[in-house]
Scaffold this motif. Structure first.
Motif, short mmCIF file in Angstrom:
data_model
loop_
_atom_site.label_atom_id
_atom_site.label_comp_id
_atom_site.label_asym_id
_atom_site.label_seq_id
_atom_site.Cartn_x
_atom_site.Cartn_y
_atom_site.Cartn_z
N PRO A 2 -4.91 29.90 31.15
CA PRO A 2 -4.40 29.07 32.22
C PRO A 2 -5.38 28.38 33.17
O PRO A 2 -6.21 29.13 33.61
CB PRO A 2 -3.39 30.11 32.99
CG PRO A 2 -3.22 31.12 32.08
CD PRO A 2 -4.44 31.04 31.37
N VAL A 3 -5.31 27.17 33.64
CA VAL A 3 -6.18 26.42 34.60
C VAL A 3 -5.22 26.81 35.97
O VAL A 3 -4.17 26.40 36.04
CB VAL A 3 -6.65 25.21 33.98
CG1 VAL A 3 -7.27 24.47 35.18
CG2 VAL A 3 -7.12 25.13 32.90
N PRO A 4 -6.08 27.19 36.95
CA PRO A 4 -5.29 27.23 38.42
C PRO A 4 -5.26 25.92 38.92
O PRO A 4 -5.68 24.82 38.63
CB PRO A 4 -6.29 28.05 39.22
CG PRO A 4 -7.72 27.70 38.55
CD PRO A 4 -7.40 27.45 37.16
N CYS A 5 -4.38 25.85 39.87
CA CYS A 5 -4.20 24.63 40.79
C CYS A 5 -5.62 24.26 41.09
O CYS A 5 -6.49 25.35 41.53
CB CYS A 5 -3.12 24.89 41.79
SG CYS A 5 -2.89 23.39 42.85
N ARG A 6 -6.08 22.94 41.04
CA ARG A 6 -7.31 22.60 41.85
C ARG A 6 -7.20 21.67 42.80
O ARG A 6 -6.16 20.78 42.96
CB ARG A 6 -8.15 21.95 40.46
CG ARG A 6 -8.54 23.06 39.56
CD ARG A 6 -9.31 22.54 38.33
NE ARG A 6 -9.26 23.54 37.25
CZ ARG A 6 -10.62 24.06 36.95
NH1 ARG A 6 -11.56 23.92 37.62
NH2 ARG A 6 -10.63 24.87 36.15
N ALA B 259 -8.66 27.52 46.42
CA ALA B 259 -8.70 27.06 45.03
C ALA B 259 -10.03 26.58 44.70
O ALA B 259 -10.89 26.12 45.35
CB ALA B 259 -7.45 25.92 44.84
N SER C 209 -1.84 23.17 38.06
CA SER C 209 -2.18 24.24 37.22
C SER C 209 -1.49 24.02 35.87
O SER C 209 -0.95 23.03 35.72
CB SER C 209 -1.80 25.70 37.75
OG SER C 209 -0.39 25.62 37.84
N THR C 210 -2.17 24.73 34.99
CA THR C 210 -1.48 24.87 33.64
C THR C 210 0.15 24.93 33.82
O THR C 210 0.73 24.10 32.98
CB THR C 210 -2.03 25.85 32.63
OG1 THR C 210 -3.45 25.67 32.56
CG2 THR C 210 -1.38 25.98 31.19
N GLU C 211 0.29 25.89 34.54
CA GLU C 211 1.85 26.05 34.79
C GLU C 211 2.74 24.79 35.37
O GLU C 211 3.69 24.55 34.81
CB GLU C 211 2.03 27.50 35.45
CG GLU C 211 3.63 27.64 35.58
CD GLU C 211 3.74 28.70 36.67
OE1 GLU C 211 4.86 29.40 36.92
OE2 GLU C 211 2.75 29.62 37.14
N ARG D 286 1.56 21.72 35.33
CA ARG D 286 1.79 20.60 34.42
C ARG D 286 2.73 20.84 33.18
O ARG D 286 3.36 19.92 32.57
CB ARG D 286 0.31 20.53 33.56
CG ARG D 286 -0.85 19.82 34.26
CD ARG D 286 -1.46 18.89 33.65
NE ARG D 286 -2.51 18.24 34.61
CZ ARG D 286 -2.52 17.06 34.87
NH1 ARG D 286 -1.55 16.21 34.82
NH2 ARG D 286 -3.47 16.71 35.68
N GLY E 127 1.04 27.90 44.76
CA GLY E 127 0.97 27.39 43.46
C GLY E 127 0.97 25.99 43.10
O GLY E 127 0.57 25.51 42.06
#
Length: 119
Positions: free
Chosen positions: A5-9, A39, A61-63, A65, A93
């Protein structure tokens, strides 16, 4: 290569208007460092939204998206309180995961490419 998973950026504009002496009362370095505490931060030379300096884009993040979230563009982020509101949202998040605090609605901007495409 590690995947997952990619975090929020966060993308922070820093060039001709954003992050410059044109906004002398803003501690640009402190703003960037504060966001880096919560982040991954990428510095962009120009996001082509100079009318809204300082511009910050919060990428989901991945979540987020997966929940249908899109990047959120915030402009006129020129005081520490606004930076703190962004940091708190990102820590919770960000887009698609945590509701955007109503105070950040005051900073929401539409990127030029999107607004021109809707014409």
């Amino acid at each position: 290569m590690k995947t997952g998973p990619v975090p929020c950026r966060v993308v922070v504009c820093r060039d001709c208007c954003c992050g410059s002496a044109k906004l002398p009362r803003v501690d640009h370095a402190a703003q960037t460092e504060r966001l880096r505490e919560v982040a991954p931060v990428r510095i962009s030379e120009c996001l082509d939204a100079c009318d809204h300096a300082n511009v910050i884009v919060v990428q989901p993040s991945t979540e987020g998206r997966a929940a249908g979230a899109r990047p959120v563009w915030l402009g006129l982020v020129n005081d520490p309180d606004a930076t703190e509101d962004i940091a708190a949202w990102v820590r919770a998040g960000g887009p698609g995961v945590a509701p955007r605090p109503e105070i950040l609605d005051l900073y929401a901007v539409t990127p030029r490419a999107r607004s021109e495409a809707s014409r």
